[in-house]
Each structure stands twice: as C-alpha cells, then as structure tokens.
Design an enzyme around this catalytic site. Structure first.
Site, mmCIF file in Angstrom:
data_model
loop_
_atom_site.group_PDB
_atom_site.id
_atom_site.type_symbol
_atom_site.label_atom_id
_atom_site.label_comp_id
_atom_site.label_asym_id
_atom_site.label_seq_id
_atom_site.Cartn_x
_atom_site.Cartn_y
_atom_site.Cartn_z
ATOM 1 N N LEU A 125 -5.200 19.453 2.560
ATOM 2 C CA LEU A 125 -4.995 20.856 2.247
ATOM 3 C C LEU A 125 -3.490 21.081 2.203
ATOM 4 C CD1 LEU A 125 -7.595 22.752 4.507
ATOM 5 C CD2 LEU A 125 -7.759 22.239 2.065
ATOM 6 N N ASP A 126 -3.029 21.859 1.223
ATOM 7 C CA ASP A 126 -1.610 22.163 1.119
ATOM 8 C C ASP A 126 -1.128 22.866 2.381
ATOM 9 O OD1 ASP A 126 -1.701 21.117 -1.427
ATOM 10 O OD2 ASP A 126 -1.890 23.076 -2.396
ATOM 11 N N ALA A 127 0.181 22.830 2.602
ATOM 12 C CA ALA A 127 0.750 23.446 3.802
ATOM 13 C C ALA A 127 0.394 24.919 3.910
ATOM 14 C CB ALA A 127 2.268 23.264 3.815
#
Length: 230
Positions: A105-107
C-alpha cells in the site's frame, strides 16, 4: 524444538546470544526459568515468554499471519525512503523476524494489510492468476456521476500500458466517494485508473482484502489471525 532455535525464531537474537541468555537464567517460558541450552520445548504450549523479566510477544510457529490497519505516512517496506516502515509498528523482537507484506500500500494509503512469513501463501495471493478482490474507498478530487463508474467497469488504458484494465465493480456512495473493487495489483493502480477515467484520488483506503477487513482495529493496530482461507 530446541529452546535455542525457538528463541531465534522469536527474534531474540543470534544463537550465541540465545545461549548466553539461557545460561544466565534470563529466559522464562510459562513462568518457568529455562537454563538448559539443550532443552526441548513444545512450541505450541508456549503462552508466555519473558526475557530478563520482560514479556516478549510470542509469535506463532511455524507460520504466522498478521492483520494490520495500516496508518497514513508509513511505507510498506523494510527499507523506507521517506516515511517510517510499517514493520516499525511491531515489537522489537518481531522486527528481527523475516516477514513480508502481501502486496503493498502506498505511504498515503490506509487500511487492510496482511503480513506473513508464509511465502507460499504470499505468492498465491499476489499472483495475477488468482484475482483476489480488493475493495477501496476512494475520495475523489472532483464530484463524479455514474459515467465514472461505467468507464471504470468498461475498462481504461493506463498511461504507459498497452492493456486495458477493468474494475471488478465501481459504486458511488456520493459524488466524491467511490467504492472501487479491483482484482489486480499494478503499481498505483487505483490512482492511475481514476486518473485515466478523468478524475483524481484525494485519499485512498483499502476497506477489504478478499474477505479480510480491519474490523475494530484502529490505525496502526494489528493482531495475529488464523491462516486465511481463500
């Protein structure tokens, strides 16, 4: 299982360090001091593990499965570049254990993240052949209508891609709130799909991974779960 091997599995330290701790009488299992380096233990019977009087999180053996509600501004990486690692959310001993997130998952993306040391399951769940559904709550930058949902379900061509990508489902809860289900895991896929459909993502939250949801976990909280059935 040999006590030394068990301690190493729990991320306590190297073989030499574990020997030193055992011989020094610093290791207690279920309230009993374990000072024999040749001792055998039944790992399934371990309820509490203390090192020098401090409780250590007991990790299931041989495989474990962790459900994490990923908070914002954490990278799904052991070597983060700009933010803290999601693995920093775990106790010290667990940071020494080889474990991987199932996908990334992206930051700035929050929500359901599965973490495990079961490589076979990880490969299965990230393989495009298995088409595991992932449900995202998308906050849109611009108000949208049903045309956006139809466009996503009919397929969009991502930038620098030669293949049309389809949403398994797309439903508007409000003009700025989209529920989007995908079965692939391309780089920044949701953001790129929404952009290809003429809108932008302001915030992204993964509500469900297959049947897994964050339940009552607050952002940053996690728990061990049974091996997921898919």
């Amino acid at each position: 299982m040999k006590l030394i091997k068990y301690l190493q599995y729990q991320g306590i330290g190297s073989r030499k360090q574990c020997q030193w701790l055992i011989r020094g009488g610093y290791v207690s299992i279920n309230g009993t001091c374990m000072d024999d380096t040749d001792a055998d233990i039944d790992s399934s019977s371990v309820e509490t593990l203390d090192i020098d009087g401090e409780a250590v999180t007991v990790v299931p053996e041989p495989y474990f499965y962790i459900l994490l509600n990923k908070p914002e501004d954490y990278e799904t990486s052991h070597k983060p570049k700009h933010y803290r690692s999601v693995f920093s959310l775990f106790p010290d001993n667990m940071r020494n254990i080889d474990m991987q997130a199932v996908g990334r998952l992206d930051a700035d993306t929050t929500g359901v993240l599965l973490i495990t040391n079961d490589g076979h399951l990880n490969h299965k769940l990230t393989s495009p052949n298995h088409k595991i559904p992932k449900l995202y709550e998308v906050t849109l930058k611009h108000p949208a209508g049903e045309t956006l949902c139809e466009t996503l379900k009919n397929g969009v061509l991502l930038h620098d891609e030669n293949e049309t990508v389809y949403a398994a489902d797309a439903v508007l809860e409000s003009p700025s709130a989209l529920l989007l289900t995908i079965t692939e895991g391309k780089y920044h896929q949701v953001k790129r799909m929404v952009a290809a459909a003429g809108n932008r993502v302001q915030h992204l939250h993964r509500r469900r991974f297959a049947h897994l949801e964050t339940e009552n976990l607050k952002p940053g909280e996690w728990k061990f779960i049974e091996c997921p059935k898919f």
